[in-house]
Structures are given as structure tokens and as C-alpha cells.
Design a protein around this motif. Structure first.
Motif, PDB file in Angstrom:
ATOM      1  N   VAL A 147      49.525  31.655  42.263  1.00 40.05           N
ATOM      2  CA  VAL A 147      49.904  32.324  43.497  1.00 40.05           C
ATOM      3  C   VAL A 147      48.841  32.133  44.578  1.00 40.05           C
ATOM      4  CG1 VAL A 147      50.493  34.548  44.527  1.00 40.05           C
ATOM      5  CG2 VAL A 147      51.347  33.982  42.267  1.00 40.05           C
TER       6      VAL A 147
ATOM      7  N   ILE B  43      58.254  35.091  46.975  1.00 41.30           N
ATOM      8  CA  ILE B  43      58.471  35.061  45.520  1.00 41.30           C
ATOM      9  C   ILE B  43      59.483  36.128  45.122  1.00 41.30           C
ATOM     10  CG2 ILE B  43      57.394  35.524  43.284  1.00 41.30           C
ATOM     11  CD1 ILE B  43      54.820  34.217  44.473  1.00 41.30           C
TER      12      ILE B  43
ATOM     13  N   THR C 263      49.215  35.660  52.097  1.00 40.54           N
ATOM     14  CA  THR C 263      49.388  36.158  50.725  1.00 40.54           C
ATOM     15  C   THR C 263      50.552  37.141  50.666  1.00 40.54           C
ATOM     16  OG1 THR C 263      47.044  35.821  50.274  1.00 40.54           O
ATOM     17  CG2 THR C 263      48.227  37.318  48.805  1.00 40.54           C
TER      18      THR C 263
ATOM     19  N   THR D  33      53.696  35.121  50.931  1.00 38.17           N
ATOM     20  CA  THR D  33      53.969  34.441  49.658  1.00 38.17           C
ATOM     21  C   THR D  33      54.568  35.407  48.645  1.00 38.17           C
ATOM     22  OG1 THR D  33      52.185  32.881  50.093  1.00 38.17           O
ATOM     23  CG2 THR D  33      52.929  33.076  47.802  1.00 38.17           C
ATOM     24  N   GLY D  34      54.005  36.602  48.561  1.00 29.10           N
ATOM     25  CA  GLY D  34      54.542  37.599  47.634  1.00 29.10           C
ATOM     26  C   GLY D  34      55.970  37.983  47.952  1.00 29.10           C
TER      27      GLY D  34
ATOM     28  N   LEU E 198      55.131  26.898  43.405  1.00 29.66           N
ATOM     29  CA  LEU E 198      54.615  27.724  42.317  1.00 29.66           C
ATOM     30  C   LEU E 198      54.923  27.107  40.959  1.00 29.66           C
ATOM     31  CD1 LEU E 198      53.149  30.387  41.793  1.00 29.66           C
ATOM     32  CD2 LEU E 198      55.375  31.517  41.730  1.00 29.66           C
TER      33      LEU E 198
END
Length: 134
Positions: free
Chosen positions: A87, A113, A106, A109-110, A80
Motif C-alpha cells: 500500500v 482500495i 495515502t 489510495t485507501g 497493488l
């Protein structure tokens, strides 16, 4: 000095033995026991890793080996931080790496993060680009 006919030296040890090279068995035993204790000690768990794996389980992102999930999750922040990355790009890379559809990737990934790079969350919510280094 060797005592004739006995095979022993004057001090009772075998003739020809280097008396200056005596092995200290108690010291060796202690060192071996200490090394075994260190290697048998369980690794300390990382709270963010545990939370990440729990979140994946909670959101039913399963079928990924935990070690792989952590490795890929921890790689999200540096990806990132690369210039020009966002994103969506990182989620696409995660989908490819994990062999999963973009939707679950997704979410993965969230969660990564949120768990592994809290500075990115602040930067993204403020509309600023995220910098891994500062």
C-alpha cells in the motif's frame, strides 16, 4: 422509358433515374432518430465510482478532476496486485501521479482500495498478499 419532350419517364419520375435505387426516407429518418437517441442517452453511473467521488469530497481530497480521480483510483487495484507492491508503494505512486503530498495520497489510495477492490480489503485484513486475479 422516356416520354419524348417531357423529361419524364413513363412512371412520371425524372428520365434516367434508376428506379431500383429509391431511397426510403421514412426508414432513414427512423434510423437517424434512433442513432440520435442512443447518443443522447445519459451513461449509467457506476455506484462505486459515485461513492468514491463522494468519499473524496467528504474527506476534502479536492482539486482533482473527477475523471482523473476515477482513472487513478481504478488503477490502484492492478498496481497493488503487482508482485512486491504494498500500500505504501502504491500511495507513493498515487502521490506522484496526482501531484499531491503523501498524506492525502495515502487517504486517496485507501479510499480507492475500499471502493474499487474489496477483495484486497479482505486479503489485507487477513494478512494475506492480495492477488488481483484470484
Amino acid at each position: 422509358m422516356r416520354v419524348a419532350g417531357t423529361g419524364l419517364s413513363n412512371d412520371g419520375g425524372p428520365a434516367g433515374e434508376n428506379q431500383g435505387m429509391k431511397i426510403r426516407y421514412p426508414a432513414v429518418a427512423v434510423a437517424v432518430a434512433f442513432a440520435a437517441m442512443l447518443s443522447a442517452a445519459p451513461a449509467q453511473a457506476d455506484p462505486s465510482t459515485d461513492a468514491f467521488l463522494s468519499a473524496l469530497e467528504h474527506y476534502r481530497i479536492d482539486g482533482v478532476d473527477p475523471a482523473t480521480a476515477v482513472r487513478v483510483g481504478e488503477s490502484v487495484c492492478p498496481m497493488l496486485a503487482e508482485p512486491g507492491q504494498d500500500v505504501a508503494d502504491v500511495a507513493a505512486d498515487v502521490a506522484e501521479t496526482l501531484g499531491r503530498p503523501l498524506g492525502p495520497a495515502t487517504m486517496f489510495t485507501g479510499l480507492a482500495i475500499q471502493m474499487f477492490c474489496p477483495r484486497a480489503v479482505t486479503a489485507l485484513t487477513d494478512g494475506r498478499p492480495f492477488s488481483f486475479f484470484g
